[in-house]
Design an enzyme around this catalytic site. Structure first.
Site, PDB file in Angstrom:
ATOM      1  N   LYS A   3       0.847  -1.196   0.000  1.00 43.39           N
ATOM      2  CA  LYS A   3       0.000   0.000   0.000  1.00 43.39           C
ATOM      3  C   LYS A   3       0.877   1.239   0.000  1.00 43.39           C
ATOM      4  O   LYS A   3       1.807   1.356   0.798  1.00 43.39           O
ATOM      5  CB  LYS A   3      -0.872  -0.012   1.281  1.00 43.39           C
ATOM      6  CG  LYS A   3      -2.058   0.913   1.205  1.00 43.39           C
ATOM      7  CD  LYS A   3      -3.121   0.359   0.310  1.00 43.39           C
ATOM      8  CE  LYS A   3      -4.413   1.124   0.388  1.00 43.39           C
ATOM      9  NZ  LYS A   3      -5.366   0.687  -0.640  1.00 43.39           N
ATOM     10  N   THR A   6      -4.286  -5.235   0.701  1.00 43.68           N
ATOM     11  CA  THR A   6      -3.621  -3.935   0.900  1.00 43.68           C
ATOM     12  C   THR A   6      -4.496  -3.031   1.769  1.00 43.68           C
ATOM     13  O   THR A   6      -3.993  -2.173   2.487  1.00 43.68           O
ATOM     14  CB  THR A   6      -3.289  -3.251  -0.444  1.00 43.68           C
ATOM     15  OG1 THR A   6      -4.500  -3.028  -1.161  1.00 43.68           O
ATOM     16  CG2 THR A   6      -2.342  -4.087  -1.270  1.00 43.68           C
ATOM     17  N   ARG A  35      29.056  33.827  -7.792  1.00 38.88           N
ATOM     18  CA  ARG A  35      27.767  33.579  -8.457  1.00 38.88           C
ATOM     19  C   ARG A  35      26.696  33.288  -7.409  1.00 38.88           C
ATOM     20  O   ARG A  35      27.005  33.046  -6.236  1.00 38.88           O
ATOM     21  CB  ARG A  35      27.862  32.387  -9.419  1.00 38.88           C
ATOM     22  CG  ARG A  35      28.155  31.081  -8.707  1.00 38.88           C
ATOM     23  CD  ARG A  35      28.160  29.864  -9.618  1.00 38.88           C
ATOM     24  NE  ARG A  35      28.491  28.664  -8.850  1.00 38.88           N
ATOM     25  CZ  ARG A  35      28.491  27.436  -9.328  1.00 38.88           C
ATOM     26  NH1 ARG A  35      28.190  27.214 -10.594  1.00 38.88           N
ATOM     27  NH2 ARG A  35      28.789  26.415  -8.555  1.00 38.88           N
ATOM     28  N   GLN A  73      30.160  20.131  -6.316  1.00 38.72           N
ATOM     29  CA  GLN A  73      30.794  18.866  -5.947  1.00 38.72           C
ATOM     30  C   GLN A  73      31.575  18.991  -4.638  1.00 38.72           C
ATOM     31  O   GLN A  73      31.475  18.143  -3.742  1.00 38.72           O
ATOM     32  CB  GLN A  73      31.754  18.413  -7.068  1.00 38.72           C
ATOM     33  CG  GLN A  73      31.106  17.924  -8.336  1.00 38.72           C
ATOM     34  CD  GLN A  73      30.805  19.005  -9.363  1.00 38.72           C
ATOM     35  OE1 GLN A  73      30.584  20.169  -9.015  1.00 38.72           O
ATOM     36  NE2 GLN A  73      30.756  18.635 -10.629  1.00 38.72           N
ATOM     37  N   HIS A 121      19.741  27.217 -11.650  1.00 45.20           N
ATOM     38  CA  HIS A 121      20.517  28.330 -12.210  1.00 45.20           C
ATOM     39  C   HIS A 121      19.815  29.670 -12.056  1.00 45.20           C
ATOM     40  O   HIS A 121      18.614  29.799 -12.344  1.00 45.20           O
ATOM     41  CB  HIS A 121      20.811  28.063 -13.687  1.00 45.20           C
ATOM     42  CG  HIS A 121      21.719  26.887 -13.875  1.00 45.20           C
ATOM     43  ND1 HIS A 121      23.053  26.931 -13.592  1.00 45.20           N
ATOM     44  CD2 HIS A 121      21.454  25.619 -14.291  1.00 45.20           C
ATOM     45  CE1 HIS A 121      23.592  25.743 -13.824  1.00 45.20           C
ATOM     46  NE2 HIS A 121      22.640  24.931 -14.242  1.00 45.20           N
TER      47      HIS A 121
HETATM   48  O1  LIG Z   1      29.313  23.700  -9.219  1.00 48.80           O
HETATM   49  C1  LIG Z   1      29.132  23.365 -10.413  1.00 48.80           C
HETATM   50  N1  LIG Z   1      29.539  22.139 -10.835  1.00 48.80           N
HETATM   51  C2  LIG Z   1      29.371  21.711 -12.121  1.00 48.80           C
HETATM   52  O2  LIG Z   1      29.761  20.565 -12.496  1.00 48.80           O
HETATM   53  C3  LIG Z   1      28.750  22.595 -13.022  1.00 48.80           C
HETATM   54  N2  LIG Z   1      28.434  22.512 -14.356  1.00 48.80           N
HETATM   55  C4  LIG Z   1      27.844  23.690 -14.689  1.00 48.80           C
HETATM   56  O3  LIG Z   1      27.415  23.976 -15.843  1.00 48.80           O
HETATM   57  N3  LIG Z   1      27.785  24.531 -13.615  1.00 48.80           N
HETATM   58  C5  LIG Z   1      28.338  23.874 -12.563  1.00 48.80           C
HETATM   59  N4  LIG Z   1      28.521  24.230 -11.266  1.00 48.80           N
END
Ligand SMILES: O=c1[nH]c(=O)c2[nH]c(=O)[nH]c2[nH]1
Length: 301
Positions: A17, A63, A189, A257, A285
């Site tokens: 469920k 269920t 940014r 990352q 973005h």
């Molecule tokens: O921090 C980022 N990692 C990316 O791998 C990536 N690729 C991207 O177009 N912008 C960003 N920004």
């Protein structure tokens, strides 16, 4: 199912469920109310093949009954306020009650309800709450019978849809530049993402209950000794959410990352019972509009 020229066999079977809505008020004697709102999914596996292959429903827990079991335990379980523990209780209950079932997978999504602090009052309200965020706690528990006396439990928990943004303190430079590159390198940014986190607790073993009502599921009493493990799940969740927000805010981010890895490192090091963490941080973005054609610089912060 897998198909051969001669015959077709059932390889795995699982059903259950989805999205059982649970809302529970726990009323304490001092007048303070505690509330939780969950969406619960319960899936089961076991000796149920004949319901698929022979149209034999004698092995089927409906269920609809699974929904009723979920409601019943939500009402009577001592563990309802901690979704990890409630999921363990629900799975333990189902696997103890039905001998032919071997595995239960439970997912709980918890919605936020936080006490209102009324102007001029020093304490949060006893029974009025507000939704202070769209992020959810997401818990997954997989319980499997091992030797008839105990169940092995894998518990993961995490966060979904935690929307964050910072208007500086994030750069993205030095990445591969080749014929496919159009992205401009930026020392500063806007960074925004919807955080999705999943962390794994070290596996635990749960004794199969012997109580006729199957409600003697119990967890260690002294939580002080189990800091950072599944038995300390609420504190782990608070620490994981707070360190995610702290790091997002304070890290001078070189990339999503690099910030992501630091977050994962913190979740694991702050919680002794967590052995793995997975973050998904999709980049949302916010690209500045080029207004140079108007003589206005909108690209330099
Ligand atoms: O921090 C980022 N990692 C990316 O791998 C990536 N690729 C991207 O177009 N912008 C960003 N920004």
């Amino acid at each position: 199912m897998s198909a051969h020229t001669a015959d077709v066999v059932l390889t795995t079977a699982r059903y259950g469920k989805d999205k059982v809505r649970v809302f529970r008020v726990k009323r304490e004697s001092d007048g303070v109310h505690y509330i939780v709102e969950y969406n619960v999914t319960l899936l089961i596996e076991g000796d149920i093949d004949v319901s698929y292959t022979k149209a034999d429903n004698s092995v089927v827990v409906a269920t609809d009954s699974m929904k009723n079991i979920t409601y019943y335990l939500a009402k009577v379980s001592d563990y309802i306020l901690v979704p990890e523990h409630f999921a363990l209780h629900l799975g333990t209950h189902v696997l103890s009650k039905y001998a032919h079932l071997h595995k239960a997978s439970i997912t709980i999504e918890q919605l936020r309800w936080t006490r209102i602090t009324v102007s001029g009052q020093d304490k949060p309200h006893t029974h009025a709450f507000h939704r202070d965020g769209d992020d959810k706690r997401v818990i997954q528990v997989v319980l499997e019978k091992t030797d008839g006396k105990s169940l092995s439990a894998k518990v993961t928990a995490g966060i979904a849809d935690l929307l964050v943004l910072k208007s500086t303190g994030s750069a993205f430079e030095g990445f591969i530049r080749d014929e496919y590159t159009t992205l401009v390198e930026v020392p500063d940014r806007i960074l925004s993402t919807s955080v999705d986190l999943e962390y794994h607790f070290a596996p635990v073993s749960i004794p199969v209950p012997t109580d006729p009502k199957l409600l003697d599921f119990s967890i260690p009493k002294n939580l002080g000794e189990v800091k950072g493990t599944v038995w300390d799940a609420l504190s782990v969740a608070e620490r994981a959410r707070q360190c995610t927000l702290d790091l997002f805010a304070t890290d001078e981010s070189a990339s999503v990352q690099a910030t992501l890895f630091k977050m994962g490192e913190r979740v694991i090091t702050e919680n002794a019972g967590v052995d793995q963490a997975t973050y998904k941080l999709p980049n949302k973005h916010y690209i500045p509009v080029d207004m140079n054609y108007l003589g206005v610089d909108n690209l330099t912060p």
